[in-house]
Design a protein around this motif. Structure first.
Motif, mmCIF file in Angstrom:
data_model
loop_
_atom_site.group_PDB
_atom_site.id
_atom_site.type_symbol
_atom_site.label_atom_id
_atom_site.label_comp_id
_atom_site.label_asym_id
_atom_site.label_seq_id
_atom_site.Cartn_x
_atom_site.Cartn_y
_atom_site.Cartn_z
ATOM 1 N N ALA A 65 -13.768 1.431 -4.382
ATOM 2 C CA ALA A 65 -13.362 2.770 -4.815
ATOM 3 C C ALA A 65 -11.859 2.975 -4.658
ATOM 4 N N GLN A 66 -11.279 2.402 -3.625
ATOM 5 C CA GLN A 66 -9.847 2.570 -3.362
ATOM 6 C C GLN A 66 -9.004 2.082 -4.534
ATOM 7 N N GLN A 67 -9.510 1.070 -5.246
ATOM 8 C CA GLN A 67 -8.757 0.533 -6.382
ATOM 9 C C GLN A 67 -8.607 1.571 -7.490
ATOM 10 N N GLY A 68 -9.531 2.510 -7.572
ATOM 11 C CA GLY A 68 -9.424 3.556 -8.573
ATOM 12 C C GLY A 68 -8.356 4.579 -8.227
ATOM 13 N N LEU A 69 -8.016 4.677 -6.940
ATOM 14 C CA LEU A 69 -6.978 5.604 -6.501
ATOM 15 C C LEU A 69 -5.618 4.909 -6.553
ATOM 16 N N TYR A 70 -5.438 3.930 -5.656
ATOM 17 C CA TYR A 70 -4.197 3.163 -5.639
ATOM 18 C C TYR A 70 -4.399 1.969 -4.707
ATOM 19 N N VAL A 75 1.886 -7.690 0.258
ATOM 20 C CA VAL A 75 2.353 -9.072 0.097
ATOM 21 C C VAL A 75 3.671 -9.114 -0.667
ATOM 22 N N SER A 76 3.748 -8.336 -1.759
ATOM 23 C CA SER A 76 4.993 -8.311 -2.538
ATOM 24 C C SER A 76 6.138 -7.713 -1.728
ATOM 25 N N ARG A 77 5.832 -6.714 -0.925
ATOM 26 C CA ARG A 77 6.893 -6.089 -0.108
ATOM 27 C C ARG A 77 7.410 -7.064 0.940
ATOM 28 N N LEU A 78 6.496 -7.821 1.546
ATOM 29 C CA LEU A 78 6.919 -8.818 2.531
ATOM 30 C C LEU A 78 7.775 -9.886 1.877
ATOM 31 N N TYR A 94 5.812 -0.209 -4.091
ATOM 32 C CA TYR A 94 4.720 -1.164 -3.897
ATOM 33 C C TYR A 94 3.350 -0.484 -3.919
ATOM 34 N N ILE A 95 3.344 0.724 -4.435
ATOM 35 C CA ILE A 95 2.084 1.435 -4.640
ATOM 36 C C ILE A 95 1.648 1.221 -6.091
ATOM 37 N N VAL A 96 0.485 0.606 -6.282
ATOM 38 C CA VAL A 96 -0.042 0.337 -7.621
ATOM 39 C C VAL A 96 -1.064 1.422 -7.953
#
Length: 278
Positions: A65-70, A75-78, A94-96
Motif C-alpha cells: 500500500a505504501q507504494q501507492g502513496l510514496y 539507496v540513491s541518496r546514499l 528522493y521521494i518517489v
C-alpha cells in the motif's frame, strides 16, 4: 455529469446507476465480476465520459500500500552523498510519488483505477482505509501532509480471488457485473465489429452460450474471449453453417483455442457432444 457509457463501452442500467451513486457519495466504487467482463475497461470508459485523466495502479502480489502513496529512495541518496551530489541536502529529491499522490495533486478531478486489489496480501486494503477515507496522508521524511485538491473518482476492481476486509467494504459502493445476456452481448459485439454477418453472429453466440452453459466447465469463456474468437472466424472466413454442423464427428467449434483454455474442458466438451450425438 451522469455516466451513461460510451460509444465503445456498453454499460447496463444497473452498472450506470452504481457508477453514478459512487460518484455522488464520494466513495470508491468496488467492481467484481468474472474475468473479461470489462471491469478495467469501465474505468477507461468513465474517464473518457468525464473527459478527464485516468491514473492506473495495477496491483501485483508483491505490491504494498505504501507504494501507492510514496517511496523513499534511500539507496540513491546514499550513493549521491558518496559522490558529493548537493541534491542530498533536500530529502524531497528522493521521494518517489505513488499513484494516490499523483491523483491527489491532479489539477482536474481524475479517475483513479486500483486494478485487481485482491492480488495483494490481505492487509493491503486495510492499509489504504485512512487515505481513501480522509483523502490525505502524511509524509514523515519531509514532514508534510498531502491532501487531495479534489476527491478523485476511485474505481477498484477485484476478481474475487480472496475476501476483502469488512472495514474496507463498508467504505465502498459495491457492484457485481453480471455476465451479459445474449441481447446485451450482441450490442457489445456490434461495438467491436462493423458489418459482421448477422447469421455468423447468431450462430457464434448460440455456440458460445452453449459452451458457457455446459455443466462442470472449469473455465467459462468470457466476453473478451468471444471477441477474440469472432476476430478469428472473420479472418479465416468461416461460414455460419460450420458452427452449426454436427456431422463428420465434429465435437468442438473451429478455432476453439480462443474459447476453451485447458484440456479438461476440451475433453468434457467432446464427451458431452459425443453423448448428445448418441
Amino acid at each position: 455529469m451522469a455516466f451513461t457509457g460510451t460509444s465503445d463501452y456498453i454499460a447496463s442500467d444497473e452498472l450506470r446507476l452504481a457508477v453514478n451513486a459512487a460518484v455522488t457519495l464520494g466513495r470508491p466504487l468496488l467492481i467484481k465480476g468474472e474475468p473479461g467482463t470489462g471491469k478495467t475497461m469501465l474505468a477507461e470508459a468513465l474517464a473518457e465520459s468525464l473527459d478527464t485523466r485516468l491514473i492506473q495502479w495495477h496491483i501485483k502480489s508483491t505490491t504494498k500500500a505504501q507504494q501507492g502513496l510514496y517511496e523513499y529512495d534511500a539507496v540513491s541518496r546514499l550513493r549521491d552523498s558518496q559522490l558529493g551530489d548537493p541534491r542530498v541536502e533536500d530529502i524531497g529529491n528522493y521521494i518517489v510519488k505513488g499513484k494516490l499522490w499523483e491523483a491527489f495533486e491532479a489539477g482536474e478531478r481524475p479517475v483513479l483505477l486500483i486494478d485487481e486489489i485482491d492480488k495483494a496480501d490481505i492487509e493491503f486494503p486495510n492499509d489504504l482505509l485512512q487515505e481513501l477515507d480522509k483523502m490525505e496522508f502524511y509524509v514523515y521524511e519531509t514532514q508534510q501532509t498531502v491532501k487531495a485538491k479534489q476527491r478523485p473518482v476511485v474505481v477498484i476492481t477485484s476478481n474475487n480471488e480472496k475476501e476483502l476486509p469488512d472495514a474496507f467494504l463498508r467504505r465502498c459502493f459495491f457492484h457485481y457485473i453480471q455476465f451479459p445476456e445474449k441481447d446485451e452481448m450482441t450490442r457489445i459485439v456490434d461495438v467491436h465489429f462493423e458489418g459482421l454477418k448477422q447469421q455468423l453472429l447468431a450462430e457464434a453466440l448460440d455456440c458460445f452460450f452453449e459452451i458457457r452453459d455446459m455443466p462442470g466447465l472449469k473455465k467459462k469463456p468470457s466476453t473478451s474471449e468471444l471477441i477474440d474468437w469472432l476476430k478469428l472466424l472473420v479472418a479465416e472466413d468461416i461460414e455460419p453453417e460450420v458452427l452449426q454442423s454436427k456431422d463428420q464427428g465434429r465435437s468442438i467449434p473451429p478455432l476453439y483455442g480462443a474459447l476453451l483454455k485447458n484440456e479438461q474442458d476440451i475433453q468434457l466438451f467432446e464427451k458431452l457432444a459425443f453423448m448428445a450425438r448418441r
